[in-house]
Design an enzyme around this catalytic site. Structure first.
Site, PDB file in Angstrom:
ATOM      1  N   HIS A 119       0.659  -1.289   0.063  1.00  0.00           N
ATOM      2  CA  HIS A 119       0.011  -0.074  -0.281  1.00  0.00           C
ATOM      3  C   HIS A 119       0.910   1.235   0.132  1.00  0.00           C
ATOM      4  CE1 HIS A 119      -2.650   3.024   1.610  1.00  0.00           C
ATOM      5  NE2 HIS A 119      -3.774   2.181   1.485  1.00  0.00           N
ATOM      6  N   ASP A 196       3.127  -4.020   8.096  1.00  0.00           N
ATOM      7  CA  ASP A 196       1.995  -3.526   8.048  1.00  0.00           C
ATOM      8  C   ASP A 196       0.847  -4.384   8.301  1.00  0.00           C
ATOM      9  OD1 ASP A 196      -0.156  -2.140   7.314  1.00  0.00           O
ATOM     10  OD2 ASP A 196       0.526  -1.530   5.338  1.00  0.00           O
ATOM     11  N   GLN A 199      -4.501  -4.440   7.423  1.00  0.00           N
ATOM     12  CA  GLN A 199      -5.601  -5.569   6.946  1.00  0.00           C
ATOM     13  C   GLN A 199      -5.386  -6.817   7.772  1.00  0.00           C
ATOM     14  OE1 GLN A 199      -7.833  -4.803   4.904  1.00  0.00           O
ATOM     15  NE2 GLN A 199      -6.883  -2.771   3.992  1.00  0.00           N
ATOM     16  N   LYS A 222     -10.262  -0.031  10.814  1.00  0.00           N
ATOM     17  CA  LYS A 222     -10.561  -1.177   9.574  1.00  0.00           C
ATOM     18  C   LYS A 222     -10.841  -2.335  10.753  1.00  0.00           C
ATOM     19  CE  LYS A 222      -7.011   0.404   6.158  1.00  0.00           C
ATOM     20  NZ  LYS A 222      -7.871   0.605   5.038  1.00  0.00           N
ATOM     21  N   CYS A 358      -4.798   2.326  -3.685  1.00  0.00           N
ATOM     22  CA  CYS A 358      -3.509   3.230  -3.012  1.00  0.00           C
ATOM     23  C   CYS A 358      -2.255   2.126  -3.104  1.00  0.00           C
ATOM     24  CB  CYS A 358      -3.935   3.267  -1.496  1.00  0.00           C
ATOM     25  SG  CYS A 358      -4.934   4.611  -1.140  1.00  0.00           S
TER      26      CYS A 358
HETATM   27  C1  LIG Z   1      -2.413  -2.717   3.681  1.00  0.00           C
HETATM   28  C2  LIG Z   1      -2.739  -1.361   4.294  1.00  0.00           C
HETATM   29  N1  LIG Z   1      -1.808  -0.368   4.790  1.00  0.00           N
HETATM   30  C3  LIG Z   1      -2.036   0.619   5.181  1.00  0.00           C
HETATM   31  C4  LIG Z   1      -3.134   1.370   5.279  1.00  0.00           C
HETATM   32  C5  LIG Z   1      -3.181   2.790   5.645  1.00  0.00           C
HETATM   33  O1  LIG Z   1      -4.170   2.981   6.646  1.00  0.00           O
HETATM   34  P1  LIG Z   1      -4.844   4.316   7.172  1.00  0.00           P
HETATM   35  O2  LIG Z   1      -5.126   4.985   5.864  1.00  0.00           O
HETATM   36  O3  LIG Z   1      -5.883   3.747   8.117  1.00  0.00           O
HETATM   37  O4  LIG Z   1      -3.605   5.065   7.932  1.00  0.00           O
HETATM   38  C6  LIG Z   1      -4.271   0.620   4.398  1.00  0.00           C
HETATM   39  C7  LIG Z   1      -5.607   1.353   4.185  1.00  0.00           C
HETATM   40  O5  LIG Z   1      -6.324   0.990   3.429  1.00  0.00           O
HETATM   41  C8  LIG Z   1      -3.866  -0.436   4.004  1.00  0.00           C
HETATM   42  O6  LIG Z   1      -4.830  -1.381   3.506  1.00  0.00           O
END
Ligand SMILES: Cc1ncc(COP(=O)(O)O)c(C=O)c1O
Length: 400
Positions: A119, A196, A199, A222, A358
């Site tokens: 992401h 990370d 998810q 999430k 993203c």
């Molecule tokens: C795999 C992953 N990492 C990081 C993020 C970033 O999360 P946030 O926008 O809540 O900071 C997301 C959000 O879609 C994500 O799917």
């Protein structure tokens, strides 16, 4: 019929239903349980106060609830100690914190390793760190199933590797990454590892002591919690490696005009007034989730996911991206633009995500301009999927 026993716990779903909306975008953000709404009401109607500052009773109450939430997050992740949890404003902020906090460990010519499926939140902070330090960003390739290629990782993670930053579960491909094999490769080179978990944390329980990463990040929204809150887990000794990055109230122990001395983690990384209500709300959400039968939730999610994959598999021209294992499926349809499909699904009240999710470099690597993503929460049921497939069939018929 795959009904969800937990659907009624999320009042917004009934409201969305009256609006003719079918919510299948939980990987972007989730709906919220009544338990969270009650916690918000309780906190905001009892008198708010700032944390860790005043001695008065409301402040003491807020601080206690805030620190209780830290204990709940630590328990949820099986961290060794609550002080290993730093509250942030989301996974993105936690990753930026790490990219600044660990900058001093990276020198020119060093390597920072990420994977091809990250992401933007777990790519751009490292890309920019590499630029600032004249280091090299190394990208691990994927295999045909959308998993990080372990053989390539063995070759690419080497003596110049200072950091490895990878997703646990891709927001596009929905596949669990082979962390048990990957993380030791970094450790063997003396590199720090960042996972990370934005998810992954939503599906099943993950034990930080067993996972053996240095850092793990998550976003509350999430995980059925409020927006504007995230958490950074850092192993005790790994947190000591972090340099302070944001400066201001509460993170400082002693301040003078020309110098200051800062707190260690977690407080030293929580500058300014934190999202107090949000943190308390996350704690209440974790209480709610802890009361559910975890095996039943996973079983329900898996059954729904199989139904989703089976339905996509029998439709002409549908191409799945990767080999998703849980919670979501991203797909393209031959000869049809994802934007046109999204438009017709939206018109029929189907809330799915369309575009590059993203993860623009990943989609480019996969050779697609954009994709449609259906993602599931524990509150979705078989009827949601039936509505989706019926709308999909209608849309495809119109577009062909
Ligand atoms: C795999 C992953 N990492 C990081 C993020 C970033 O999360 P946030 O926008 O809540 O900071 C997301 C959000 O879609 C994500 O799917």
């Amino acid at each position: 019929m795959l009904s969800s026993p937990w659907r009624a716990d999320f009042p917004a779903l009934a409201v969305l239903e009256t609006q003719g909306q079918t919510y299948l975008d939980s990987a972007a953000t989730s709906q919220k349980p009544q338990a969270l709404i009650d916690a918000f009401t309780g906190y905001y109607t009892c008198g708010t106060a700032n944390v860790h500052r005043a001695q008065h009773q409301p402040a003491e109450r807020a601080t206690r609830a805030f620190e209780d939430a830290r204990i709940k997050v630590a328990r949820w992740l099986n961290a060794a100690c609550p002080t290993e949890i730093v509250f942030t404003r989301g996974a993105t902020e936690a990753l930026n914190l790490l990219a600044y906090g660990l900058e001093h460990r990276v020198t020119p010519g060093d390597e920072i390793v990420v994977s091809a499926l990250e992401h933007h939140a777990n790519l751009l902070p490292w890309q920019q760190l590499a630029k600032r330090r004249d280091a090299r960003l190394v990208v691990l390739p994927l295999d045909a199933n959308g998993l990080i290629d372990l053989q390539a990782a063995q070759e690419l993670i080497g003596p110049r590797t200072r950091l490895l930053a990878v997703s646990q579960l891709s927001n596009v491909l929905g596949a669990w990454q082979p962390l048990a094999e990957l993380l030791p490769l970094a450790r063997a080179q003396g590199a720090l590892s960042v996972v990370d978990g934005a998810q992954g944390v939503v599906h099943g329980r993950h034990d930080m002591q067993a996972l053996d990463c240095d850092f793990y990040v998550l976003s509350s929204h999430k995980l059925y919690g409020p927006e504007g809150v995230g958490a950074l887990y850092g192993r005790g000794e790994s947190l000591l490696q972090l340099k302070h990055w944001q400066f201001g109230g509460e993170m400082v122990r002693v301040a003078d005009y020309q110098s200051a001395d800062f707190h260690a983690a977690p407080l030293g990384f929580e500058a300014g007034t934190p999202p107090i209500g949000g943190v308390i709300g996350l704690g209440a959400t974790l209480d709610y989730l802890s009361r559910l039968d975890a095996a039943a939730v996973t079983g329900h999610e898996q059954a729904l996911h199989m139904k989703l994959l089976a339905g996509l598999a029998v439709r002409d021209g549908v191409r799945l991206l990767g080999a998703p294992q849980i919670a979501l499926a991203s797909f393209t349809v031959e000869g049809i633009h994802h934007g046109d499909l999204a438009h017709l699904l939206t018109e029929q009240g189907i809330a799915v995500r369309s575009g590059t999710h993203c993860a623009q470099p990943l989609l480019k690597t996969l050779g697609v301009e954009g994709a449609t993503r259906v993602s599931l929460g524990l509150y979705n049921d078989g009827l949601d999927l039936e509505r989706f497939f019926s709308a999909l069939d209608q849309a495809l018929e119109m577009l062909r």
